[in-house]
Scaffold this active site. Structure first.
Site, PDB file in Angstrom:
ATOM      1  N   GLU A  80      42.166  45.348  41.130  1.00  0.00           N
ATOM      2  CA  GLU A  80      41.708  44.912  42.452  1.00  0.00           C
ATOM      3  C   GLU A  80      42.242  45.899  43.476  1.00  0.00           C
ATOM      4  O   GLU A  80      43.421  46.261  43.423  1.00  0.00           O
ATOM      5  CB  GLU A  80      42.194  43.491  42.743  1.00  0.00           C
ATOM      6  CG  GLU A  80      41.551  42.495  41.786  1.00  0.00           C
ATOM      7  CD  GLU A  80      41.972  41.049  42.014  1.00  0.00           C
ATOM      8  OE1 GLU A  80      41.101  40.175  42.098  1.00  0.00           O
ATOM      9  OE2 GLU A  80      43.191  40.801  42.103  1.00  0.00           O
ATOM     10  N   LYS A 138      47.087  44.316  41.646  1.00  0.00           N
ATOM     11  CA  LYS A 138      46.592  44.371  43.022  1.00  0.00           C
ATOM     12  C   LYS A 138      46.876  45.770  43.565  1.00  0.00           C
ATOM     13  O   LYS A 138      47.803  46.452  43.098  1.00  0.00           O
ATOM     14  CB  LYS A 138      47.343  43.351  43.889  1.00  0.00           C
ATOM     15  CG  LYS A 138      47.289  41.921  43.389  1.00  0.00           C
ATOM     16  CD  LYS A 138      46.015  41.236  43.823  1.00  0.00           C
ATOM     17  CE  LYS A 138      45.994  39.770  43.422  1.00  0.00           C
ATOM     18  NZ  LYS A 138      44.659  39.180  43.470  1.00  0.00           N
ATOM     19  N   LYS A 178      42.697  25.756  38.949  1.00  0.00           N
ATOM     20  CA  LYS A 178      43.926  26.435  38.549  1.00  0.00           C
ATOM     21  C   LYS A 178      44.839  26.614  39.752  1.00  0.00           C
ATOM     22  O   LYS A 178      44.317  26.555  40.869  1.00  0.00           O
ATOM     23  CB  LYS A 178      43.602  27.771  37.892  1.00  0.00           C
ATOM     24  CG  LYS A 178      43.287  28.892  38.894  1.00  0.00           C
ATOM     25  CD  LYS A 178      43.093  30.210  38.230  1.00  0.00           C
ATOM     26  CE  LYS A 178      44.254  31.131  38.333  1.00  0.00           C
ATOM     27  NZ  LYS A 178      44.336  31.911  39.567  1.00  0.00           N
ATOM     28  N   HIS A 192      42.586  33.727  33.124  1.00  0.00           N
ATOM     29  CA  HIS A 192      41.357  34.521  33.050  1.00  0.00           C
ATOM     30  C   HIS A 192      41.371  35.525  31.883  1.00  0.00           C
ATOM     31  O   HIS A 192      40.416  35.622  31.122  1.00  0.00           O
ATOM     32  CB  HIS A 192      41.140  35.323  34.335  1.00  0.00           C
ATOM     33  CG  HIS A 192      41.163  34.508  35.588  1.00  0.00           C
ATOM     34  ND1 HIS A 192      40.797  33.184  35.620  1.00  0.00           N
ATOM     35  CD2 HIS A 192      41.496  34.825  36.869  1.00  0.00           C
ATOM     36  CE1 HIS A 192      40.909  32.728  36.866  1.00  0.00           C
ATOM     37  NE2 HIS A 192      41.335  33.703  37.643  1.00  0.00           N
ATOM     38  N   ASP A 214      49.022  34.318  37.611  1.00  0.00           N
ATOM     39  CA  ASP A 214      47.800  34.260  38.418  1.00  0.00           C
ATOM     40  C   ASP A 214      46.546  34.581  37.598  1.00  0.00           C
ATOM     41  O   ASP A 214      45.535  33.884  37.719  1.00  0.00           O
ATOM     42  CB  ASP A 214      47.933  35.235  39.601  1.00  0.00           C
ATOM     43  CG  ASP A 214      46.797  35.088  40.598  1.00  0.00           C
ATOM     44  OD1 ASP A 214      46.302  33.962  40.774  1.00  0.00           O
ATOM     45  OD2 ASP A 214      46.404  36.099  41.220  1.00  0.00           O
ATOM     46  N   HIS A 224      37.552  29.944  36.508  1.00  0.00           N
ATOM     47  CA  HIS A 224      36.240  30.411  36.970  1.00  0.00           C
ATOM     48  C   HIS A 224      35.739  31.622  36.187  1.00  0.00           C
ATOM     49  O   HIS A 224      34.550  31.898  36.168  1.00  0.00           O
ATOM     50  CB  HIS A 224      36.223  30.649  38.483  1.00  0.00           C
ATOM     51  CG  HIS A 224      36.812  31.949  38.923  1.00  0.00           C
ATOM     52  ND1 HIS A 224      38.150  32.131  39.111  1.00  0.00           N
ATOM     53  CD2 HIS A 224      36.237  33.142  39.226  1.00  0.00           C
ATOM     54  CE1 HIS A 224      38.372  33.375  39.501  1.00  0.00           C
ATOM     55  NE2 HIS A 224      37.232  34.018  39.585  1.00  0.00           N
TER      56      HIS A 224
HETATM   57  C1  BG6 Z   1      41.868  34.205  41.183  1.00  0.00           C
HETATM   58  C2  BG6 Z   1      43.207  34.823  41.498  1.00  0.00           C
HETATM   59  O1  BG6 Z   1      41.996  33.201  40.221  1.00  0.00           O
HETATM   60  O2  BG6 Z   1      40.987  35.208  40.696  1.00  0.00           O
HETATM   61  C3  BG6 Z   1      43.072  35.973  42.479  1.00  0.00           C
HETATM   62  O3  BG6 Z   1      44.065  33.833  42.043  1.00  0.00           O
HETATM   63  C4  BG6 Z   1      42.039  36.958  41.989  1.00  0.00           C
HETATM   64  O4  BG6 Z   1      44.329  36.613  42.681  1.00  0.00           O
HETATM   65  C5  BG6 Z   1      40.742  36.240  41.627  1.00  0.00           C
HETATM   66  O5  BG6 Z   1      41.805  37.893  43.025  1.00  0.00           O
HETATM   67  C6  BG6 Z   1      39.721  37.194  41.023  1.00  0.00           C
HETATM   68  O6  BG6 Z   1      38.518  36.529  40.821  1.00  0.00           O
HETATM   69  P1  BG6 Z   1      37.130  37.276  40.980  1.00  0.00           P
HETATM   70  O7  BG6 Z   1      36.110  36.277  40.613  1.00  0.00           O
HETATM   71  O8  BG6 Z   1      37.051  37.710  42.419  1.00  0.00           O
HETATM   72  O9  BG6 Z   1      37.183  38.449  40.058  1.00  0.00           O
END
Ligand code: BG6
Length: 456
Positions: A206, A316, A138, A230, A225, A168
């Site tokens: 986050e 964030k 992505k 996700h 993002d 992911h």
């Molecule tokens: C990513 C984003 O795809 O996923 C990030 O670009 C984000 O901004 C991250 O922090 C979060 O993934 P995970 O697996 O750490 O929860």
């Protein structure tokens, strides 16, 4: 669908940040479990040689998850490296030579999206695409049109069954568990609908800012993002119907139906925020209006979900790092108690660990019929041995198993949903770092029901 195992893994962007933080540790874990025993060829333009590449791999696993000497030694032997510009055909001819006898390589593109078409074309011209799979990182486009154009480019060289679009989140244990928990428990099905569910909340919090990725974030913002990909994947897992068969495509058929039932967002469905201090980040415009926080309200027009709002919140610089889903049930009638009843909810924690809980009401000990909430913890897995999302997904792509990847129609539908609220069509409100975003978000779910914050 071909289920031939890939006989080489090529990864473009091998000297980049994602490779360093996530890919090498995933490769080491795959070797440790005996899931990877084919050449792994890194491609990048860094002026490196194989030894430097191996050093980078060692440094990566030491910093991210820990070095496993035996597994790393085995991985190190599998590593190859091709240095060169993606615009130059000779880079790909060298790659073809490096592939040796491999007939079904998997090409993993962990590179800036604008380079996807260039690399795909070169793979085609050099013969590296023959019999191959392609794994795309992505962001998959930046709006509906660019995603459609990227899909067209990929489909000129690869067929859909050979294209693996990574999100992911789909590889996370907890996201897979969400779906499994729904379909493996008969007590859930009778209540998993508009008759019993009041609303659904999904929060991805986050506690850090943009971590030096200011320039990337300026192009993205929270909606692109993490929401378009996700969090809409989480919505699909929560809202989908059971698949017709245990087959990756059947799962994807059901998931895309959820997206098709969601109307495109309107500006009034969205509140955007930006943490104070974001504009001072490197690579960020001093008058940037890009959101580092978003809250939004989705509707799903289906027999199961009509009238049940799905709220999403992501940001964030919030107080904690935690992704959770709350499925709040309707408030029970207040017939038998002297105190207000708190509605039941299911709580699914997706990150940083797996947790499933059910909030109930119980009688407080003593005289009178006074209730208090009590949470039944159904499962809690804080396992360090858990398979990481990248490990799971790279393994699945190399096996040719499509279930955990975003299909063309799902990606395009997800863009359709968010497209009208991309950019600056809504105001962006400032919020203090370490808070739960701007106060305006309360217009969706105001107290006392309110947003449920992880950790409270
Ligand atoms: C990513 C984003 O795809 O996923 C990030 O670009 C984000 O901004 C991250 O922090 C979060 O993934 P995970 O697996 O750490 O929860």
């Amino acid at each position: 669908m071909s289920l031939t195992m890939s006989d080489a893994l090529v990864f473009f962007g091998a000297t980049g940040d994602l490779a360093y933080k996530r890919i090498f540790p995933a490769l080491q874990a795959m070797v440790r479990r005996g899931h990877l025993n084919v050449p792994v060829i890194g491609v990048a333009k860094a002026g490196w040689n194989l030894e430097q590449f191996r050093e980078r791999a060692r440094d990566s696993v030491e910093k991210h998850g820990g070095l496993d000497p035996k597994a790393f030694a085995a991985l190190s032997k599998l590593l190859r490296y091709v240095d060169g510009d993606y615009n130059d055909l000779p880079t790909f001819k060298t790659l073809r030579k490096e592939l040796g006898d491999a007939k079904h390589p998997a090409h993993y593109l962990a590179i800036p999206p604008k380079m996807f078409p260039v690399v795909v074309e070169q793979l085609h011209k050099s013969g590296c695409a023959d019999g191959a799979r392609v794994i795309i990182e992505k962001p998959f486009g930046r709006d509906l049109e660019s995603a459609q154009s990227l899909n067209r480019t990929l489909l000129q060289t690869f067929d859909e069954t050979s294209i693996f679009r990574i999100d992911h989140y789909l590889g996370k244990e907890a996201v897979q568990n969400l779906q499994f928990f729904r379909f493996a428990n008969s007590f859930l099905e009778p209540i998993w609908n508009r008759r019993y569910v009041d609303h659904v909340q999904i929060t991805m919090a986050e506690d850090f800012g943009v971590q030096g990725r200011g320039a990337f974030y300026e192009e993205a913002g929270a909606i692109r993002d993490v929401v378009q990909n996700h969090l809409l994947q989480v919505v699909m897992n929560l809202a989908m119907e059971p698949p017709a068969a245990l087959d990756g495509e059947c799962f994807r058929d059901e998931k895309v139906k959820v997206l098709k039932s969601i109307p495109a967002l309107a500006p009034s469905d969205v509140v955007r925020g930006q943490f104070r201090g974001y504009r001072q980040e490197k690579g960020v415009a001093p008058d940037s209006k890009v959101e580092t926080f978003v809250a939004l309200k989705l509707a799903i027009h289906s027999w199961r979900w009509e009238g049940v709002p799905f709220y999403i919140r992501a940001g964030k610089s919030l107080p904690v790092t935690c992704t959770e889903v709350i499925v709040q049930l309707r408030r029970p009638p207040m017939l038998y108690t002297e105190s207000p009843l708190v509605p039941n909810h299911y709580r699914f924690r997706i990150s940083p660990n797996v947790l499933i809980a059910l909030q109930t009401m119980v009688k407080r000990p003593g005289e009178g019929l006074v209730g208090e909430p009590a949470e039944l913890l159904v499962i809690h897995h804080p396992s360090p041995e858990e398979m990481d999302a990248y490990e799971r997904l790279l393994g699945a792509a190399m096996r040719g198993d499509p279930g955990g990847f975003a299909r063309e129609d799902a990606v395009e539908n997800a863009w359709r949903i968010v497209e009208p609220v991309l950019g600056n069509v809504t105001p962006v409100y400032e919020y203090e770092p370490g808070t739960w975003g701007p106060a305006e978000v309360e217009r969706f779910i105001a107290p006392p029901d309110g947003w449920k914050n992880c950790g409270e």
